[in-house]
Design an enzyme around this catalytic site. Structure first.
Site, PDB file in Angstrom:
ATOM      1  N   SER A  92       4.674  63.227  55.311  1.00 53.03           N
ATOM      2  CA  SER A  92       4.285  63.871  56.711  1.00 53.03           C
ATOM      3  C   SER A  92       5.701  63.511  57.601  1.00 53.03           C
ATOM      4  O   SER A  92       5.985  64.255  58.439  1.00 53.03           O
ATOM      5  CB  SER A  92       3.557  62.580  57.379  1.00 53.03           C
ATOM      6  N   GLU A 222      -7.943  55.524  47.163  1.00 55.44           N
ATOM      7  CA  GLU A 222      -7.833  56.472  48.296  1.00 55.44           C
ATOM      8  C   GLU A 222      -9.065  57.667  48.232  1.00 55.44           C
ATOM      9  O   GLU A 222      -9.524  58.032  49.150  1.00 55.44           O
ATOM     10  CB  GLU A 222      -6.535  57.286  48.444  1.00 55.44           C
ATOM     11  N   HIS A 238       0.229  37.983  28.251  1.00 52.54           N
ATOM     12  CA  HIS A 238       0.711  36.695  28.496  1.00 52.54           C
ATOM     13  C   HIS A 238       0.192  36.009  29.756  1.00 52.54           C
ATOM     14  O   HIS A 238       0.579  34.764  30.208  1.00 52.54           O
ATOM     15  CB  HIS A 238       2.400  36.701  28.686  1.00 52.54           C
ATOM     16  N   LYS A 327      -1.317  52.419  60.020  1.00 51.72           N
ATOM     17  CA  LYS A 327      -0.197  52.898  60.362  1.00 51.72           C
ATOM     18  C   LYS A 327      -0.016  52.679  61.856  1.00 51.72           C
ATOM     19  O   LYS A 327       1.130  52.175  62.326  1.00 51.72           O
ATOM     20  CB  LYS A 327      -0.329  54.568  60.198  1.00 51.72           C
TER      21      LYS A 327
HETATM   22  O1  PA5 Z   1      -1.436  59.539  50.099  1.00 50.11           O
HETATM   23  C1  PA5 Z   1      -1.675  59.256  51.014  1.00 50.11           C
HETATM   24  O2  PA5 Z   1      -2.281  59.911  51.984  1.00 50.11           O
HETATM   25  C2  PA5 Z   1      -0.949  58.012  51.611  1.00 50.11           C
HETATM   26  O3  PA5 Z   1      -0.938  57.073  50.488  1.00 50.11           O
HETATM   27  C3  PA5 Z   1       0.374  58.306  52.362  1.00 50.11           C
HETATM   28  O4  PA5 Z   1       1.415  58.920  51.179  1.00 50.11           O
HETATM   29  C4  PA5 Z   1       0.939  57.341  52.865  1.00 50.11           C
HETATM   30  O5  PA5 Z   1       0.210  56.561  53.885  1.00 50.11           O
HETATM   31  C5  PA5 Z   1       2.483  57.334  53.370  1.00 50.11           C
HETATM   32  O6  PA5 Z   1       2.436  58.458  54.188  1.00 50.11           O
HETATM   33  P1  PA5 Z   1       3.692  59.675  53.917  1.00 50.11           P
HETATM   34  O7  PA5 Z   1       3.288  59.956  52.454  1.00 50.11           O
HETATM   35  O8  PA5 Z   1       3.177  60.611  54.732  1.00 50.11           O
HETATM   36  O9  PA5 Z   1       4.962  58.950  54.103  1.00 50.11           O
END
Ligand code: PA5
Length: 339
Positions: A92, A222, A238, A327
């Site tokens: 982003s 996710e 281990h 965030k």
């Molecule tokens: O895959 C995702 O949506 C998240 O893991 C994002 O990658 C993470 O929140 C970080 O955002 P960005 O990749 O825009 O820096």
């Protein structure tokens, strides 16, 4: 959630061969930089963007005479200085932790480059006149892995520290196509999703492929909205091994076998323990001639499997409202630092 111009999450994963080809067509982004010879390369990025550094560090560990570290934090280690190259990756371009590390790297006089689809990271890169590799917008971050990975690999080459040659990146495209073929013709993704239904996955592999196991965990988190655990051999033997002596819960082990000398045999030790503990298992064998190809192959099969599992669990694989909430919390806590 707003519909994306790149379609459903599944369609985004189905576009991986195209993303790789886009990365090859834009290889090096026309950068004309002085070559660097850093003491260390530091990748900084979170979540789906952080994986880019993990994969490159795994590949480089086998071939580069220079350390690569990955910082998934809002601050750089104290030793990072102007002798080091820092590459900030944020799909982003607006993830605060990554922006703070970028600013810190600039303040310390490091060589810096950035990768994003736009956002504040692009603005900062332009302001400080550092190379910025712009990837295509419209994906969700984790589904844009090939674009970001190829952008990072070609940026490294353009800066004079190649980790993967362009020819290897070209070869990997066939393997990505092969992963799609095996999912559509042999239901590889469905088989994994089916075996993991109603279970907590434990992802098991060897240390060379630990980054892929972490990516897999993130994908089940996710896309399938599931907690998940990662175990890596030989360290597994281990500590974690003892936990299966009297375990709780409904687990299924996803064994990621890189099919490399010694590694499959090591994994056999874990398979014997899971079998005697009554833990069901499903195995993913990695395909491809080089590590980049294997990492992409495994990421794509697991990505599609995690979407199938999400659909089976009646959740929306694309939306990640808890991440959006976190965030905001991070902005409240750390926002002042970025002002
Ligand atoms: O895959 C995702 O949506 C998240 O893991 C994002 O990658 C993470 O929140 C970080 O955002 P960005 O990749 O825009 O820096």
């Amino acid at each position: 959630m707003m519909p994306s111009k790149k379609g459903s999450l599944k369609e985004m994963y189905l576009s991986w061969p195209d993303q790789c080809r886009w990365g090859l067509a834009n290889w090096g982004f026309g950068f004309k930089e002085e070559p660097v010879s850093p003491r260390c390369i530091v990748f900084t990025g979170m979540g789906g963007s952080g994986v880019v550094g993990d994969y490159i560090a795994s590949i480089a560990a086998r071939r580069l005479k220079m350390p690569i570290i990955v910082v998934k934090d809002y601050k750089l280690p104290a030793w990072v200085s102007k002798e080091d190259l820092v590459i900030a990756v944020s799909y982003s371009g607006n993830t605060l932790e990554t922006l703070l590390c970028f600013k810190e790297a600039i303040a310390r006089g490091c060589r810096v480059a950035a990768i994003s689809s736009g956002g504040k990271l692009k603005e900062l890169a332009e302001k400080h006149r550092v190379p910025w590799a712009g990837v295509q917008a419209g994906y969700v971050p984790r589904a844009a892995l090939p674009s970001m990975l190829y952008a990072a690999l070609s940026t490294l080459e353009a800066l004079g520290v190649p980790v993967v040659r362009k020819e290897e990146a070209e070869e990997a495209v066939d393997v990505v196509e092969e992963a799609l073929k095996r999912c559509s013709e042999k239901d590889l993704d469905l088989e994994i999703a089916w075996k993991l239904r109603n279970k907590v996955p434990v992802i098991v592999t060897t240390s060379s492929y630990a980054a892929l196991a972490i990516r897999a965990k993130n994908e089940f988190n996710e896309n399938s909205k599931l907690p998940c655990k990662v175990e890596v051999l030989p360290e597994w033997g281990h500590n974690d091994v003892v936990g299966w002596e009297k375990h709780l819960g409904e687990w299924t082990a996803l064994i990621i076998d890189p099919r490399e000398e010694g590694e499959s045999e090591l994994l056999g030790a874990a398979e014997r323990v899971y079998s005697s503990a009554g833990i069901p298992m499903v195995k993913l064998e990695l395909f491809g001639e080089n590590m980049l190809a294997k990492l992409l192959y495994g990421s794509l099969v697991i990505g599609l499997a995690s979407i199938c599992l999400g659909v089976k669990r009646s959740v929306d694989p694309m939306e990640t409202k808890y991440i959006a909430e976190f965030k905001k919390t991070v902005e409240e806590i750390l926002g002042k630092k970025s002002a």
